[in-house]
Design an enzyme around this catalytic site. Structure first.
Site, PDB file in Angstrom:
ATOM      1  N   CYS A   3     -10.009  30.809  17.130  1.00 21.23           N
ATOM      2  CA  CYS A   3      -9.285  32.018  16.749  1.00 21.23           C
ATOM      3  C   CYS A   3     -10.102  33.236  17.141  1.00 21.23           C
ATOM      4  CB  CYS A   3      -9.006  32.029  15.254  1.00 21.23           C
ATOM      5  SG  CYS A   3      -8.224  33.557  14.681  1.00 21.23           S
ATOM      6  N   CYS A  11     -10.853  38.733  10.734  1.00 21.76           N
ATOM      7  CA  CYS A  11     -10.194  37.976   9.662  1.00 21.76           C
ATOM      8  C   CYS A  11     -11.041  36.755   9.348  1.00 21.76           C
ATOM      9  CB  CYS A  11      -8.793  37.553  10.089  1.00 21.76           C
ATOM     10  SG  CYS A  11      -7.935  36.523   8.858  1.00 21.76           S
ATOM     11  N   CYS A  14      -9.519  31.838   7.249  1.00 19.92           N
ATOM     12  CA  CYS A  14      -9.676  30.405   7.526  1.00 19.92           C
ATOM     13  C   CYS A  14     -11.151  30.032   7.368  1.00 19.92           C
ATOM     14  CB  CYS A  14      -9.171  30.075   8.926  1.00 19.92           C
ATOM     15  SG  CYS A  14      -7.390  30.248   9.103  1.00 19.92           S
ATOM     16  N   CYS A  87      -1.509  35.358  14.887  1.00 22.34           N
ATOM     17  CA  CYS A  87      -2.295  34.405  14.095  1.00 22.34           C
ATOM     18  C   CYS A  87      -1.931  32.975  14.476  1.00 22.34           C
ATOM     19  CB  CYS A  87      -2.043  34.634  12.609  1.00 22.34           C
ATOM     20  SG  CYS A  87      -2.740  33.367  11.516  1.00 22.34           S
ATOM     21  N   GLN A 211       6.950  25.533  -0.367  1.00 17.68           N
ATOM     22  CA  GLN A 211       5.669  25.210   0.254  1.00 17.68           C
ATOM     23  C   GLN A 211       5.600  25.802   1.663  1.00 17.68           C
ATOM     24  OE1 GLN A 211       3.234  23.831  -1.270  1.00 17.68           O
ATOM     25  NE2 GLN A 211       3.966  22.412  -2.825  1.00 17.68           N
ATOM     26  N   GLU A 261      12.800  25.067 -14.459  1.00 16.18           N
ATOM     27  CA  GLU A 261      12.038  26.051 -13.685  1.00 16.18           C
ATOM     28  C   GLU A 261      12.244  27.437 -14.307  1.00 16.18           C
ATOM     29  OE1 GLU A 261      10.058  28.396 -11.347  1.00 16.18           O
ATOM     30  OE2 GLU A 261       9.940  26.235 -10.994  1.00 16.18           O
ATOM     31  N   ASN A 306       4.897  19.545 -11.338  1.00 17.23           N
ATOM     32  CA  ASN A 306       4.379  20.198 -10.143  1.00 17.23           C
ATOM     33  C   ASN A 306       4.036  21.642 -10.501  1.00 17.23           C
ATOM     34  OD1 ASN A 306       3.701  20.728  -7.485  1.00 17.23           O
ATOM     35  ND2 ASN A 306       5.808  21.101  -6.839  1.00 17.23           N
ATOM     36  N   CYS A 333      -1.789  21.485  -6.860  1.00 16.61           N
ATOM     37  CA  CYS A 333      -2.459  22.248  -5.811  1.00 16.61           C
ATOM     38  C   CYS A 333      -3.861  22.645  -6.236  1.00 16.61           C
ATOM     39  CB  CYS A 333      -1.642  23.489  -5.443  1.00 16.61           C
ATOM     40  SG  CYS A 333      -1.401  24.650  -6.816  1.00 16.61           S
TER      41      CYS A 333
END
Length: 374
Positions: A3, A11, A14, A87, A211, A261, A306, A333
């Site tokens: 990158c 940036c 990552c 990106c 997601q 939810e 979740n 997550c």
């Protein structure tokens, strides 16, 4: 992944980009296994890898620069815009849409919001791409001042970018570090983006969560369906169900599924998908997952959870522990909060686990664990 933005120190998002991808994946699997080791042995299956680049279905772009030369990307520490339209995390098809969006910003005179001076109107542009290549484009504004110009020039945008089937304005008047406000103004006839995942069309509304890695999300839902089917439950709850991904995947003849939810937008999306599929045995409701469980007259055979990064918390974990629920499928997550929640449910023993690399080039990942009452 190489990158030029990272190499030029423009940036640093990552954080693992300099590590070989195989090493990233192995380290995530090891870290997750270490965190869950205290709660008992887990049969860890092979992790689900992602494409190393071009995997994001959503671009969350801070707007900087000027109205005639806007930047779409991030803001540097001083509040100046850093353009990241190319990106490498975005697929080429998504990248190709961003110059058109930038041109529209100039045409509609959407003045970029300047964080240091707190002046301007346009804070973010959020672009989501469906597996079919359709786009949802959202403009996050400080006020309604620019809405007439958005409406005036919308035909130009739809003509220049015909893949944009949903366009909206989100209003975020407060000066704070959040991505969107509560009020959404849909400007197109269509209000939902169809996200085809496996054999199911999920309908995504502007403020619904989905997601950011469609391919890995599809694998997650397939794994969830396999785990649920192996337990053969008659009744299932999907808590924190979002737009209904798990609930709709596990639905079937003779099985009652309830999805809960907090987001009314997400529930409306889930209900639309359910109706399209003709699933009479699936019900969705807007509400708090913990409050729903605590108020229920009886538990189901299986519960899917979740939750967000904070986990399900002690109240719901305590209810699951005492409820007599036979099986739980926990998708997380955040393996740290997952481990904490599992420690609070000692009667529900982990049997099988899987790491899914939803976020390559970063330390984040998804983990799904099957639990069975001892």
């Amino acid at each position: 992944m190489q990158c030029h933005h990272f190499d030029a120190a423009r940036c640093g998002s990552c954080t693992l980009i300099e590590q070989p991808y195989a090493d990233q994946l192995a380290a995530k699997q090891q870290r997750c296994a270490e965190l869950l080791a205290p709660v008992g042995p887990v049969d860890w299956r092979a992790p689900v890898a992602s494409a190393e680049s071009g995997f994001r279905n959503k671009a969350k772009l801070a707007v900087g620069g000027t109205v005639d030369a806007p930047t779409l990307g991030i803001l540097d520490p001083g509040g100046a815009g850093v353009d990241l339209r190319d990106c490498g995390l975005y697929p080429a098809t998504l990248q190709a849409a961003l110059p058109v969006v930038a041109a529209f910003v100039s045409l509609a005179r959407l003045v970029p919001y300047d964080v240091p001076t707190r002046r301007g109107e346009l804070k973010y542009v959020l672009v989501t791409e469906s597996p079919d290549g359709e786009l949802m484009v959202r403009f996050v504004l400080r006020s309604t001042e620019a809405l007439p110009r958005l409406r005036k020039h919308l035909p130009w945008l739809l003509g220049a970018l015909p893949r944009a089937v949903v366009v909206s304005a989100n209003l975020l008047p407060e000066h704070k570090a959040v991505l969107e406000g509560e009020q959404e103004v849909v400007l197109t006839e269509r209000a939902t983006l169809r996200m085809r995942v496996n054999d199911i069309d999920l309908h995504l509304r502007p403020q619904s969560f989905f997601q950011t890695n469609t391919a890995v999300a599809a694998a997650l839902y397939r794994i969830g369906r396999e785990l649920v089917d192996a337990s053969a439950p008659r009744t299932v709850w999907d808590l924190y169900c979002g737009v209904g991904g798990f609930a709709l995947h596990v639905a079937g003849p003779g099985r009652e599924v309830v999805g809960i939810e907090t987001s009314t937008e997400a529930v409306a999306s889930a209900e639309q998908s359910r109706d399209d599929l003709g699933l009479a045995g699936v019900r969705f409701a807007a509400g708090d997952a913990t409050a729903f469980a605590l108020a229920a007259a009886a538990p189901p055979d299986l519960v899917i959870v979740n939750p967000p990064r904070r986990g399900i918390g002690p109240a719901l974990a305590g209810w699951l522990e005492a409820s007599g629920v036979r099986d739980v499928v926990y998708s997380s997550c955040n393996a740290a909060s997952l481990a904490r929640d599992l420690a609070a449910m000692p009667s529900l023993r982990p049997t099988q686990g899987r790491v899914l690399d939803m976020f390559p080039q970063t330390g984040h990942y998804e983990a799904v664990v099957a639990l069975t009452r001892a």
